[in-house]
Design a protein around this motif. Structure first.
Motif, PDB file in Angstrom:
ATOM      1  N   TYR A  62      -3.461  13.689 -13.745  1.00 33.34           N
ATOM      2  CA  TYR A  62      -2.386  13.791 -14.733  1.00 33.34           C
ATOM      3  C   TYR A  62      -2.799  14.830 -15.764  1.00 33.34           C
ATOM      4  O   TYR A  62      -3.882  14.746 -16.324  1.00 33.34           O
ATOM      5  CB  TYR A  62      -2.126  12.443 -15.415  1.00 33.34           C
ATOM      6  CG  TYR A  62      -1.559  11.425 -14.470  1.00 33.34           C
ATOM      7  CD1 TYR A  62      -0.197  11.340 -14.255  1.00 33.34           C
ATOM      8  CD2 TYR A  62      -2.400  10.556 -13.778  1.00 33.34           C
ATOM      9  CE1 TYR A  62       0.320  10.413 -13.374  1.00 33.34           C
ATOM     10  CE2 TYR A  62      -1.884   9.630 -12.896  1.00 33.34           C
ATOM     11  CZ  TYR A  62      -0.525   9.567 -12.693  1.00 33.34           C
ATOM     12  OH  TYR A  62      -0.011   8.646 -11.809  1.00 33.34           O
ATOM     13  N   ASN A  63      -1.946  15.795 -15.998  1.00 29.19           N
ATOM     14  CA  ASN A  63      -2.224  16.853 -16.968  1.00 29.19           C
ATOM     15  C   ASN A  63      -1.335  16.621 -18.192  1.00 29.19           C
ATOM     16  O   ASN A  63      -0.135  16.881 -18.142  1.00 29.19           O
ATOM     17  CB  ASN A  63      -1.936  18.221 -16.352  1.00 29.19           C
ATOM     18  CG  ASN A  63      -2.174  19.363 -17.311  1.00 29.19           C
ATOM     19  OD1 ASN A  63      -2.578  19.161 -18.454  1.00 29.19           O
ATOM     20  ND2 ASN A  63      -1.909  20.567 -16.846  1.00 29.19           N
ATOM     21  N   PRO A  64      -1.906  16.159 -19.303  1.00 29.16           N
ATOM     22  CA  PRO A  64      -1.102  15.915 -20.498  1.00 29.16           C
ATOM     23  C   PRO A  64      -0.759  17.203 -21.254  1.00 29.16           C
ATOM     24  O   PRO A  64       0.085  17.188 -22.146  1.00 29.16           O
ATOM     25  CB  PRO A  64      -1.995  15.011 -21.353  1.00 29.16           C
ATOM     26  CG  PRO A  64      -3.386  15.356 -20.928  1.00 29.16           C
ATOM     27  CD  PRO A  64      -3.298  15.736 -19.472  1.00 29.16           C
ATOM     28  N   GLY A  65      -1.402  18.301 -20.894  1.00 28.41           N
ATOM     29  CA  GLY A  65      -1.139  19.583 -21.548  1.00 28.41           C
ATOM     30  C   GLY A  65      -0.174  20.421 -20.729  1.00 28.41           C
ATOM     31  O   GLY A  65       0.617  19.910 -19.944  1.00 28.41           O
ATOM     32  N   VAL A  66      -0.281  21.713 -20.924  1.00 28.60           N
ATOM     33  CA  VAL A  66       0.523  22.650 -20.146  1.00 28.60           C
ATOM     34  C   VAL A  66      -0.418  23.369 -19.187  1.00 28.60           C
ATOM     35  O   VAL A  66      -1.428  22.799 -18.787  1.00 28.60           O
ATOM     36  CB  VAL A  66       1.312  23.618 -21.067  1.00 28.60           C
ATOM     37  CG1 VAL A  66       2.373  22.852 -21.840  1.00 28.60           C
ATOM     38  CG2 VAL A  66       0.409  24.354 -22.026  1.00 28.60           C
ATOM     39  N   ALA A  67      -0.145  24.591 -18.833  1.00 27.81           N
ATOM     40  CA  ALA A  67      -0.948  25.316 -17.850  1.00 27.81           C
ATOM     41  C   ALA A  67      -2.434  25.247 -18.200  1.00 27.81           C
ATOM     42  O   ALA A  67      -2.832  25.473 -19.338  1.00 27.81           O
ATOM     43  CB  ALA A  67      -0.494  26.770 -17.780  1.00 27.81           C
ATOM     44  N   PHE A  68      -3.235  24.898 -17.196  1.00 26.47           N
ATOM     45  CA  PHE A  68      -4.688  24.805 -17.340  1.00 26.47           C
ATOM     46  C   PHE A  68      -5.092  23.815 -18.440  1.00 26.47           C
ATOM     47  O   PHE A  68      -6.106  23.978 -19.086  1.00 26.47           O
ATOM     48  CB  PHE A  68      -5.308  26.187 -17.581  1.00 26.47           C
ATOM     49  CG  PHE A  68      -4.915  27.180 -16.537  1.00 26.47           C
ATOM     50  CD1 PHE A  68      -5.431  27.095 -15.249  1.00 26.47           C
ATOM     51  CD2 PHE A  68      -3.999  28.180 -16.823  1.00 26.47           C
ATOM     52  CE1 PHE A  68      -5.046  27.996 -14.278  1.00 26.47           C
ATOM     53  CE2 PHE A  68      -3.610  29.086 -15.855  1.00 26.47           C
ATOM     54  CZ  PHE A  68      -4.142  28.994 -14.566  1.00 26.47           C
ATOM     55  N   SER A  69      -4.274  22.804 -18.646  1.00 22.87           N
ATOM     56  CA  SER A  69      -4.502  21.729 -19.625  1.00 22.87           C
ATOM     57  C   SER A  69      -4.511  22.196 -21.077  1.00 22.87           C
ATOM     58  O   SER A  69      -4.989  21.479 -21.961  1.00 22.87           O
ATOM     59  CB  SER A  69      -5.808  20.978 -19.316  1.00 22.87           C
ATOM     60  OG  SER A  69      -5.703  20.329 -18.073  1.00 22.87           O
ATOM     61  N   LEU A  70      -3.972  23.371 -21.352  1.00 29.26           N
ATOM     62  CA  LEU A  70      -3.873  23.820 -22.738  1.00 29.26           C
ATOM     63  C   LEU A  70      -3.000  22.845 -23.521  1.00 29.26           C
ATOM     64  O   LEU A  70      -1.947  22.430 -23.054  1.00 29.26           O
ATOM     65  CB  LEU A  70      -3.277  25.228 -22.820  1.00 29.26           C
ATOM     66  CG  LEU A  70      -4.113  26.345 -22.206  1.00 29.26           C
ATOM     67  CD1 LEU A  70      -3.323  27.644 -22.190  1.00 29.26           C
ATOM     68  CD2 LEU A  70      -5.410  26.521 -22.988  1.00 29.26           C
ATOM     69  N   GLY A  71      -3.443  22.463 -24.681  1.00 27.39           N
ATOM     70  CA  GLY A  71      -2.694  21.543 -25.523  1.00 27.39           C
ATOM     71  C   GLY A  71      -2.840  20.088 -25.130  1.00 27.39           C
ATOM     72  O   GLY A  71      -2.106  19.235 -25.631  1.00 27.39           O
ATOM     73  N   ALA A  72      -3.790  19.781 -24.253  1.00 27.62           N
ATOM     74  CA  ALA A  72      -3.960  18.405 -23.784  1.00 27.62           C
ATOM     75  C   ALA A  72      -4.321  17.451 -24.915  1.00 27.62           C
ATOM     76  O   ALA A  72      -4.056  16.255 -24.818  1.00 27.62           O
ATOM     77  CB  ALA A  72      -5.017  18.349 -22.691  1.00 27.62           C
ATOM     78  N   ASP A  73      -4.910  17.962 -25.981  1.00 31.82           N
ATOM     79  CA  ASP A  73      -5.304  17.111 -27.108  1.00 31.82           C
ATOM     80  C   ASP A  73      -4.177  16.897 -28.114  1.00 31.82           C
ATOM     81  O   ASP A  73      -4.335  16.111 -29.053  1.00 31.82           O
ATOM     82  CB  ASP A  73      -6.514  17.713 -27.828  1.00 31.82           C
ATOM     83  CG  ASP A  73      -7.751  17.724 -26.941  1.00 31.82           C
ATOM     84  OD1 ASP A  73      -7.847  16.859 -26.044  1.00 31.82           O
ATOM     85  OD2 ASP A  73      -8.605  18.610 -27.128  1.00 31.82           O
ATOM     86  N   LEU A  74      -3.071  17.573 -27.938  1.00 35.28           N
ATOM     87  CA  LEU A  74      -1.932  17.413 -28.845  1.00 35.28           C
ATOM     88  C   LEU A  74      -1.192  16.117 -28.524  1.00 35.28           C
ATOM     89  O   LEU A  74      -1.221  15.644 -27.383  1.00 35.28           O
ATOM     90  CB  LEU A  74      -0.969  18.592 -28.706  1.00 35.28           C
ATOM     91  CG  LEU A  74      -1.485  19.960 -29.143  1.00 35.28           C
ATOM     92  CD1 LEU A  74      -0.492  21.047 -28.736  1.00 35.28           C
ATOM     93  CD2 LEU A  74      -1.710  19.971 -30.643  1.00 35.28           C
ATOM     94  N   PRO A  75      -0.482  15.559 -29.495  1.00 38.25           N
ATOM     95  CA  PRO A  75       0.369  14.397 -29.185  1.00 38.25           C
ATOM     96  C   PRO A  75       1.405  14.790 -28.123  1.00 38.25           C
ATOM     97  O   PRO A  75       1.919  15.914 -28.122  1.00 38.25           O
ATOM     98  CB  PRO A  75       1.045  14.084 -30.517  1.00 38.25           C
ATOM     99  CG  PRO A  75       0.194  14.725 -31.563  1.00 38.25           C
ATOM    100  CD  PRO A  75      -0.432  15.921 -30.914  1.00 38.25           C
ATOM    101  N   SER A  76       1.705  13.868 -27.226  1.00 36.54           N
ATOM    102  CA  SER A  76       2.618  14.187 -26.117  1.00 36.54           C
ATOM    103  C   SER A  76       3.986  14.640 -26.616  1.00 36.54           C
ATOM    104  O   SER A  76       4.615  15.502 -26.000  1.00 36.54           O
ATOM    105  CB  SER A  76       2.756  12.999 -25.166  1.00 36.54           C
ATOM    106  OG  SER A  76       3.294  11.881 -25.830  1.00 36.54           O
TER     107      SER A  76
END
Length: 169
Positions: A62-76
């Motif tokens: 599951y990738n909560p971010g965008v491409a290459f997991s960028l922004g994965a630490d941001l609130p969904s």
């Protein structure tokens, strides 16, 4: 018998409407295919199973971010809002300029919008996007990512192909 400007423009408007409708329905169909495959991947791989097919493996992530997991630490919700705004802008531009696009660019725009819509819908539950195609040497991805990438390439090729040459032609 001559046609006035309104009567002459009517076939072009119908043609533009058809082009936009085909593009929209194509994007929705691609998103649906993507979502069905993601559900299938979740059903088959949710227990941690993997399937090795040589160059590519099936593995659930599951990738909560965008491409290459960028922004994965941001609130969904931030990722959802920002990607939604980007998709809305892309959709507006693609739909409004579709009648002027060549076939290659329209195909690219349709793929891009279909992939973006598939991933956007996946993001709405807050878990992130289902990725299931794993190579071992590249980020794990899904069919929507393939649609987006191929769409950008086709759109760019179609745009470059449509640019008139400046060498006296």
């Amino acid at each position: 018998m001559s046609l006035n400007a309104t009567e002459a423009a009517a076939p072009r408007k119908r043609g533009a409407h058809t082009v936009r409708t085909v593009m929209g329905l194509g994007a929705v169909a691609l998103a649906a295919v993507d979502l069905v495959l993601k559900a299938f991947a979740e059903a088959l791989l949710s227990n941690g199973a993997t399937s090795d097919l040589g160059l590519i493996n099936f593995r659930l992530l599951y990738n909560p971010g965008v491409a290459f997991s960028l922004g994965a630490d941001l609130p969904s919700w931030v990722v959802v809002v920002v990607t939604g705004l980007i998709i809305a802008a892309l959709t507006f531009y693609a739909v409004s300029s579709a009648p002027a696009m060549g076939r290659i660019s329209r195909a690219g725009a349709t793929l891009l919008l279909g992939g973006a819509l598939g991933n956007f819908i996946e993001r709405l539950d807050g878990r992130g996007v289902v990725d299931y195609l794993h190579t071992g040497w590249f980020a794990t991805f899904n069919l929507a990512d393939v649609f987006v990438t191929a769409g950008v390439v086709l759109y760019a090729l179609g745009t470059l192909r449509a640019v008139p040459s400046r060498d006296g032609d």
